[in-house]
Design an enzyme around this catalytic site. Structure first.
Site, PDB file in Angstrom:
ATOM      1  N   HIS A  70     -10.495 -42.178  -7.789  1.00 37.23           N
ATOM      2  CA  HIS A  70     -10.580 -42.193  -6.321  1.00 37.23           C
ATOM      3  C   HIS A  70     -11.116 -43.533  -5.853  1.00 37.23           C
ATOM      4  O   HIS A  70     -11.918 -44.179  -6.538  1.00 37.23           O
ATOM      5  CB  HIS A  70     -11.429 -41.032  -5.808  1.00 37.23           C
ATOM      6  CG  HIS A  70     -12.848 -41.004  -6.288  1.00 37.23           C
ATOM      7  ND1 HIS A  70     -13.853 -41.719  -5.694  1.00 37.23           N
ATOM      8  CD2 HIS A  70     -13.442 -40.322  -7.312  1.00 37.23           C
ATOM      9  CE1 HIS A  70     -14.999 -41.469  -6.309  1.00 37.23           C
ATOM     10  NE2 HIS A  70     -14.780 -40.637  -7.309  1.00 37.23           N
ATOM     11  N   ASP A  72     -12.601 -43.937  -2.752  1.00 33.24           N
ATOM     12  CA  ASP A  72     -13.718 -43.821  -1.802  1.00 33.24           C
ATOM     13  C   ASP A  72     -15.050 -43.721  -2.534  1.00 33.24           C
ATOM     14  O   ASP A  72     -15.113 -43.400  -3.729  1.00 33.24           O
ATOM     15  CB  ASP A  72     -13.521 -42.632  -0.851  1.00 33.24           C
ATOM     16  CG  ASP A  72     -13.433 -41.288  -1.553  1.00 33.24           C
ATOM     17  OD1 ASP A  72     -12.819 -41.212  -2.631  1.00 33.24           O
ATOM     18  OD2 ASP A  72     -13.982 -40.303  -1.025  1.00 33.24           O
ATOM     19  N   ASP A 102     -19.208 -44.822  -9.953  1.00 35.77           N
ATOM     20  CA  ASP A 102     -18.390 -43.737  -9.370  1.00 35.77           C
ATOM     21  C   ASP A 102     -17.503 -44.277  -8.269  1.00 35.77           C
ATOM     22  O   ASP A 102     -17.882 -44.234  -7.116  1.00 35.77           O
ATOM     23  CB  ASP A 102     -19.334 -42.638  -8.866  1.00 35.77           C
ATOM     24  CG  ASP A 102     -18.590 -41.426  -8.347  1.00 35.77           C
ATOM     25  OD1 ASP A 102     -17.391 -41.305  -8.620  1.00 35.77           O
ATOM     26  OD2 ASP A 102     -19.214 -40.604  -7.652  1.00 35.77           O
ATOM     27  N   GLU A 134     -11.945 -38.342  -2.046  1.00 40.52           N
ATOM     28  CA  GLU A 134     -12.378 -37.439  -3.124  1.00 40.52           C
ATOM     29  C   GLU A 134     -13.779 -36.916  -2.856  1.00 40.52           C
ATOM     30  O   GLU A 134     -14.080 -35.741  -3.084  1.00 40.52           O
ATOM     31  CB  GLU A 134     -12.347 -38.181  -4.476  1.00 40.52           C
ATOM     32  CG  GLU A 134     -12.592 -37.281  -5.692  1.00 40.52           C
ATOM     33  CD  GLU A 134     -14.055 -37.116  -6.076  1.00 40.52           C
ATOM     34  OE1 GLU A 134     -14.354 -36.235  -6.908  1.00 40.52           O
ATOM     35  OE2 GLU A 134     -14.927 -37.848  -5.535  1.00 40.52           O
ATOM     36  N   GLU A 135     -14.630 -37.811  -2.356  1.00 40.39           N
ATOM     37  CA  GLU A 135     -16.054 -37.478  -2.204  1.00 40.39           C
ATOM     38  C   GLU A 135     -16.305 -36.466  -1.089  1.00 40.39           C
ATOM     39  O   GLU A 135     -17.421 -35.999  -0.922  1.00 40.39           O
ATOM     40  CB  GLU A 135     -16.878 -38.753  -1.950  1.00 40.39           C
ATOM     41  CG  GLU A 135     -16.855 -39.762  -3.097  1.00 40.39           C
ATOM     42  CD  GLU A 135     -17.666 -39.329  -4.313  1.00 40.39           C
ATOM     43  OE1 GLU A 135     -18.158 -38.182  -4.338  1.00 40.39           O
ATOM     44  OE2 GLU A 135     -17.792 -40.138  -5.239  1.00 40.39           O
ATOM     45  N   GLU A 162     -13.616 -40.582 -14.164  1.00 40.16           N
ATOM     46  CA  GLU A 162     -14.974 -40.408 -13.610  1.00 40.16           C
ATOM     47  C   GLU A 162     -15.986 -40.776 -14.705  1.00 40.16           C
ATOM     48  O   GLU A 162     -15.705 -40.667 -15.906  1.00 40.16           O
ATOM     49  CB  GLU A 162     -15.197 -38.947 -13.183  1.00 40.16           C
ATOM     50  CG  GLU A 162     -14.419 -38.544 -11.947  1.00 40.16           C
ATOM     51  CD  GLU A 162     -15.105 -38.906 -10.621  1.00 40.16           C
ATOM     52  OE1 GLU A 162     -16.194 -39.529 -10.641  1.00 40.16           O
ATOM     53  OE2 GLU A 162     -14.527 -38.572  -9.571  1.00 40.16           O
ATOM     54  N   HIS A 356     -23.943 -42.215  -6.864  1.00 44.25           N
ATOM     55  CA  HIS A 356     -24.477 -41.705  -5.588  1.00 44.25           C
ATOM     56  C   HIS A 356     -25.912 -42.172  -5.323  1.00 44.25           C
ATOM     57  O   HIS A 356     -26.535 -41.708  -4.380  1.00 44.25           O
ATOM     58  CB  HIS A 356     -24.426 -40.168  -5.518  1.00 44.25           C
ATOM     59  CG  HIS A 356     -23.036 -39.604  -5.588  1.00 44.25           C
ATOM     60  ND1 HIS A 356     -22.691 -38.383  -5.043  1.00 44.25           N
ATOM     61  CD2 HIS A 356     -21.889 -40.089  -6.108  1.00 44.25           C
ATOM     62  CE1 HIS A 356     -21.411 -38.151  -5.265  1.00 44.25           C
ATOM     63  NE2 HIS A 356     -20.896 -39.166  -5.909  1.00 44.25           N
TER      64      HIS A 356
HETATM   65 ZN   LIG Z   1     -16.316 -39.802  -8.406  1.00 42.57          ZN
END
Ligand SMILES: [Zn+2]
Length: 383
Positions: A70, A72, A102, A134-135, A162, A356
């Site tokens: 992903h 984003d 990520d 995705e997030e 991932e 994150h």
């Molecule tokens: Zn991810």
């Protein structure tokens, strides 16, 4: 810095927080692919503000390998970054920036593979699948999967990059996020019994959810491959009421179910709905006919559970040099690829221990390891 490290610097510089457009990043990738003569297509969202990109290296008419990630990233708002989040910085072998783990690190390794892959005599295709949103519930990839379903050949394998520290992962839990809106009847709190207190009825539902969650912990429902080894239920947000001297008319709470792949998360929702219908609503409606309890799904994705005894497991073991198969606690788009009938595994550089978080990083060693793994994927595609 390696080619993948330099490409990572380019990718991190695009602020692709899910609420923003990802088109500048997609344009950059598209231009890069054009430079190597790689065909691709874009699948935009309804508003035209975001896009998935699907590229194919090699013959498109035989089954190949989807390499998926992903574009984003999660917000940096309120996080105590000591480095600029959208400008890659390096220190002691670590590359810092939002999305380095990520999962722009994996995307950078994919792009770094393109020069060699575009020159190679591929007998099976390599597909690059880059998604948006995705997030915020694996939203973007769904239209990409719809497109894939139209094609005459189904891919052999999907590798989701991932961050797993390059360990082969075959499973994760599924998730359903729900909103419950309780509508009661307001009145002066001095006459509380004449109203329907939405906060109190919401609280009863939250307690019932907790009870349903407890029931999921029983030994016969556990799967030791996961941490925690059972499905979980959690209420994460609640809001209701206007002032203490008004019986609250409305209360809304959001909850989620993270289910083992073998379990159906909707069972919990149906049980909660049945409790609302049978136990709460009759008492509420006896006072006000306007009373209601509404459930809305906010987002969901299925779990992933690829068999250890499968070609997909054998291939990823070959690519990453380990049969030490694991699971991850977080969700991925892999559950959706698997639900579309494509054998799916997860393996990528970096660790979700950094994902994150402020000062997110991936090590140069992990990028190097991922470059090597993708080199073996390329060699497989040439066989
Ligand atoms: Zn991810």
């Amino acid at each position: 810095m390696s080619a993948s490290g330099e490409l990572l610097a380019r990718l991190v510089a695009f602020d692709t927080t899910s609420r923003e457009t990802n088109l500048a990043l997609i344009d950059f990738v598209a231009g890069y692919l054009e430079g190597f003569g790689v065909p691709y297509e874009l699948i935009h969202n309804g508003e035209g503000t975001k896009a998935n990109l699907f590229a194919t290296l090699g013959p498109a008419d035989v089954p190949g390998i989807v390499l998926s990630g992903h574009t984003d990233v999660v917000p940096v708002d309120g996080q105590a970054w000591t480095r600029p989040p959208f400008a890659l910085s390096e220190s002691a072998g670590k590359l810092y920036g939002r999305g380095t783990a990520d999962m722009k690190g994996f995307l950078a390794c994919l792009l770094a593979l393109v020069p060699a892959a575009s020159r190679a005599a591929l007998r099976r295709p390599l597909h690059l699948a880059l998604s948006y949103d995705e997030e915020v519930g694996c939203l973007g990839v769904r239209s990409l999967l719809d497109q894939l379903a139209q094609r005459p050949v189904k891919p052999l394998l999907c590798l989701i990059g991932e961050p797993t520290e390059l360990k082969p992962v075959l499973g994760h839990k599924g998730k359903v996020a729900m909103r419950c809106q309780v509508h009661g009847a307001a009145c002066h709190s001095a006459y509380a019994p004449q109203g329907v207190n939405a906060v109190e009825y919401a609280a009863r539902l939250v307690v019932e959810l907790g009870r349903l969650g407890e029931a999921l912990r029983t030994a016969e429902r556990q799967d030791p491959r996961f941490d925690p080894p059972f499905s979980t239920v959690q209420t994460g947000l609640i809001g209701g009421g206007q002032a203490l001297n008004i019986v609250p008319q409305d209360c809304t709470f959001d909850f989620e179910i993270r289910a083992l792949p073998a379990q159906d998360p909707y069972q919990v929702i149906h049980q909660l709905q049945a409790h609302a219908e049978a136990t709460l609503l009759p008492a509420m409606r006896a006072i006000s006919g306007q009373s209601a309890i509404r459930f809305t799904e906010l987002s969901s994705y299925p779990g992933l559970d690829t068999a250890v005894e499968s070609e997909a497991a054998d291939w990823i073991a070959q690519f990453c040099g380990s049969r030490d198969f694991g699971t991850v606690a977080f969700g991925t788009e892999g559950g959706l690829f698997a639900a579309a009938g494509i054998p799916t595994v997860v393996c990528g550089p970096g660790s979700m221990a950094q994902g994150h978080k402020p000062d997110e990083f991936v090590t140069q060693a992990q990028l190097d390891g991922c470059d090597a793994m993708l080199g073996r994927v390329l060699a497989f595609a040439c066989r």
